[in-house]
Design a protein around this motif. Structure first.
Motif, PDB file in Angstrom:
ATOM      1  N   ASP A  70       0.787  -1.239   0.000  1.00  0.00           N
ATOM      2  CA  ASP A  70       0.000   0.000   0.000  1.00  0.00           C
ATOM      3  C   ASP A  70       0.817   1.286   0.000  1.00  0.00           C
ATOM      4  N   VAL A  71       1.926   1.327  -0.740  1.00  0.00           N
ATOM      5  CA  VAL A  71       2.773   2.523  -0.706  1.00  0.00           C
ATOM      6  C   VAL A  71       2.032   3.778  -1.171  1.00  0.00           C
ATOM      7  N   LYS A  72       1.207   3.654  -2.172  1.00  0.00           N
ATOM      8  CA  LYS A  72       0.459   4.824  -2.663  1.00  0.00           C
ATOM      9  C   LYS A  72      -0.511   5.334  -1.597  1.00  0.00           C
ATOM     10  N   ALA A  73      -1.136   4.424  -0.875  1.00  0.00           N
ATOM     11  CA  ALA A  73      -2.055   4.822   0.193  1.00  0.00           C
ATOM     12  C   ALA A  73      -1.309   5.481   1.350  1.00  0.00           C
ATOM     13  N   ILE A  74      -0.096   5.011   1.624  1.00  0.00           N
ATOM     14  CA  ILE A  74       0.713   5.600   2.692  1.00  0.00           C
ATOM     15  C   ILE A  74       1.061   7.045   2.335  1.00  0.00           C
ATOM     16  N   ILE A  75       1.460   7.261   1.099  1.00  0.00           N
ATOM     17  CA  ILE A  75       1.796   8.613   0.655  1.00  0.00           C
ATOM     18  C   ILE A  75       0.549   9.499   0.627  1.00  0.00           C
ATOM     19  N   ALA A  76      -0.568   8.951   0.190  1.00  0.00           N
ATOM     20  CA  ALA A  76      -1.827   9.709   0.165  1.00  0.00           C
ATOM     21  C   ALA A  76      -2.242  10.121   1.574  1.00  0.00           C
ATOM     22  N   LEU A  77      -2.028   9.233   2.543  1.00  0.00           N
ATOM     23  CA  LEU A  77      -2.365   9.572   3.925  1.00  0.00           C
ATOM     24  C   LEU A  77      -1.488  10.722   4.408  1.00  0.00           C
ATOM     25  N   ARG A  78      -0.204  10.662   4.090  1.00  0.00           N
ATOM     26  CA  ARG A  78       0.713  11.740   4.465  1.00  0.00           C
ATOM     27  C   ARG A  78       0.210  13.063   3.905  1.00  0.00           C
ATOM     28  N   ASN A  79      -0.177  13.055   2.634  1.00  0.00           N
ATOM     29  CA  ASN A  79      -0.672  14.277   2.010  1.00  0.00           C
ATOM     30  C   ASN A  79      -1.959  14.763   2.661  1.00  0.00           C
TER      31      ASN A  79
END
Length: 113
Positions: A70-79
């Protein structure tokens, strides 16, 4: 392994350990979490660090997208935490802590080995 990537993996590991440490001598309880603004902000900050570290790793070596869940979801959460701070759902953050952080911890431990 690239030295910078290794450092960022440790940043993720340390942030996860900090979050786990917030609950060290108590059960994870959503109501206590929701009512403790300092705890919420501390967890959100660690999630920001995790997301930024994942983002930096992917920019340096995109093969890590297949090595971590889920790397994309991790980055989206950060944003979302940084830019959409007024739309953060306590339930969403809690779900991440309970359901996703343990898997990420396992992935990171495997990568560091």
């Amino acid at each position: 392994m690239d030295e910078r990537i290794h450092k960022w993996l440790y940043d993720i590991k340390i942030s996860i350990e900090e979050i786990d440490g917030f609950f060290e001598n108590q059960n994870k309880d959503f109501i206590q979490y929701r009512n403790n603004i300092m705890l919420k902000r501390a967890i959100e900050r660690n999630l920001e660090i995790i997301g930024e570290a994942v983002n930096r790793i992917l920019k340096r070596d995109d093969s890590y997208e297949d090595k971590t869940s889920d790397v994309k979801a991790i980055i989206a959460l950060r944003n979302q935490v940084i830019h959409g701070y007024d739309n953060i759902s306590d339930e969403n953050i809690w779900s991440i802590l309970i359901n996703h952080l343990p898997k990420l911890k396992s992935d990171i431990d495997d990568l560091i080995q």
